[in-house]
Design an enzyme around this catalytic site. Sequence first.
Site, mmCIF file in Angstrom:
data_model
loop_
_atom_site.group_PDB
_atom_site.id
_atom_site.type_symbol
_atom_site.label_atom_id
_atom_site.label_comp_id
_atom_site.label_asym_id
_atom_site.label_seq_id
_atom_site.Cartn_x
_atom_site.Cartn_y
_atom_site.Cartn_z
ATOM 1 N N LYS A 1 102.242 59.432 19.277
ATOM 2 C CA LYS A 1 101.613 58.103 19.139
ATOM 3 C C LYS A 1 102.102 57.119 20.198
ATOM 4 O O LYS A 1 101.409 56.140 20.502
ATOM 5 C CB LYS A 1 101.919 57.528 17.756
ATOM 6 N N GLU B 1 93.452 71.379 9.762
ATOM 7 C CA GLU B 1 93.343 70.334 8.745
ATOM 8 C C GLU B 1 93.685 70.920 7.374
ATOM 9 O O GLU B 1 93.346 72.058 7.091
ATOM 10 C CB GLU B 1 91.898 69.816 8.724
ATOM 11 N N GLY C 1 92.319 67.484 2.340
ATOM 12 C CA GLY C 1 92.130 66.327 3.206
ATOM 13 C C GLY C 1 91.290 66.781 4.384
ATOM 14 O O GLY C 1 91.691 66.636 5.537
ATOM 15 N N ASP D 1 88.350 65.912 5.737
ATOM 16 C CA ASP D 1 87.243 65.034 6.142
ATOM 17 C C ASP D 1 86.650 65.443 7.488
ATOM 18 O O ASP D 1 85.427 65.394 7.675
ATOM 19 C CB ASP D 1 87.726 63.574 6.210
#
Lengths: 315, 315
Positions: free
Chosen positions: B50, B201, B205, B207
């Site tokens: 990040k 994934e 979860g 999505d």
Amino acid sequence: MDKQQLMECHERIKPFIHNTPVLTSRLIDGMAGARLFFKCENFQRMGAFKMRGAANAIMQLTESQKQNGVVTHSSGNFAQALSLAAQSMGVKAHIVMPRNAPQVKKDAVRGYGGNIIECEPTLEAREQESKEIQKKYGATFIHPSNDDAVILGQGTACKELLELHPDLDHVITPVGGGGLIAGTALAAAYFGNGCKTIGGEPFEGDDAYRSLLSGTIEGNITTNTIADGLKTQLGDRNFPIIQKHVERIIRVTEEEIVSAMRLVWERLKIICEPSSAVALAAVLREKETFKDKKIGVIISGGNVDLVHLPFQKPL
Amino acid sequence: MDKQQLMECHERIKPFIHNTPVLTSRLIDGMAGARLFFKCENFQRMGAFKMRGAANAIMQLTESQKQNGVVTHSSGNFAQALSLAAQSMGVKAHIVMPRNAPQVKKDAVRGYGGNIIECEPTLEAREQESKEIQKKYGATFIHPSNDDAVILGQGTACKELLELHPDLDHVITPVGGGGLIAGTALAAAYFGNGCKTIGGEPFEGDDAYRSLLSGTIEGNITTNTIADGLKTQLGDRNFPIIQKHVERIIRVTEEEIVSAMRLVWERLKIICEPSSAVALAAVLREKETFKDKKIGVIISGGNVDLVHLPFQKPL
């Protein structure tokens, strides 16, 4: 064991070992008030520096000795190291282990092709069993730490570190059986630029500290330490080297060991053994000694049981 | 976002990031039947990829924007990343965090100089609070994953990996908010040699998996996963990139995540987050897909709570 021998040892074992990386952390440097260079032997093959000494010891054997195999007694990293080094060179390794050694350690030795011989969990039993293996197979006994070839091999980690950082003021290692610190002290003397070797040892297993004081090899009074690789004692091959070349031993508490281990895990993001954390704990305990110095820290290994970790409560 | 922009982004952020190491493991390669190259963003500054996107996003601001600071809402790694990137550049960072965020996360943000604004633990509350900060200080809002500058920044990890290993067949990342996989997919398309991007994934979860199937951004039905960094959902900036450049998403079970995480800890001797282990878990789940391939695996971060680990019982 002179400089030339240490150089030849390094060239000899290079095909069988990793030149492990050196990590740094601004945060840990800030805490220590010094610049630390972590030599990451946890990334060594089989997860510890022991691979170096084991490889060198086997390579020093004659062809006929190699054909008869090697034997050691250990329930720790040297058992895995000798097994993997032997396997890499097509040599048979017999490992004498106490019956009650953890299954995970037995599995690791078998995974590296070692032949396990179980014995009663006493020093006498394992020495007896080792002798029988030597007789039965003509196998050569290799001691985990009190062996010239092993000591030289362990010294190559510090040699690599000094090749990257020639101007270290100190190099610090944990002290168990004495092979690592003796080899390190030779490498620091031969390849350093005034680099002094210091040992870290738990209060709960301070045989080396007391041996240096008394001038004779002392046993451990207690071994109630999380640093399970450091419960062994010095030997007659490595003790004279330690007397000559090691500046001093710094003792640390169990709390300091766990706290240093946690720092390594959380800040360096690497897995190290409790025994490895003893070296960093020593630096943090005596900040005034090391202020503004450049310090090599040997992270000796990374073989831990993830199911039983000492991080019980939040900081 | 074209190739030139990604190259410029990388040059721009280089002073603020580490070019993280790439590790390999013979044992894991043997288990996977493939050659894996682990790009270790757990060694990135503040412990996760990040930092790359946060640094790029702030550097793209005008001088007057920088003077007014930046704001984001996050209780995870982006909060730390924006704080540290801002601090490194002399910019103020406001971090909106839910009141019930763990103390250790708040401490980390404060440690990097971030100004924490607490809010109720709902999406509405944190969006509302962010808007008020924007109004009050004129601060620029930076989204953790759905922002072009952030996406480009995250792509530089894969660019570095391909500079070392230009002939990867696949690169695999975990999929959370979509910033990492979108940036990675761009880098693989621009700098790879037929390198295909695949996402990992949790079933708990999924999505992104369902979004790719339906062609529209889907929410998560459950987020009952240990991979706490992957509970967020895709956004309108990254979803079109993912649709165009990501080959597919592989879903994995919670057991597979913990088992892959344990492999990374025990064999690579590094600390990775559960979210990071999802990428390796995907490779191990579909061995036939990856047989004999060269695969880049992005280890996205290493910020874990050592007191609460999932290694409850011996293997």
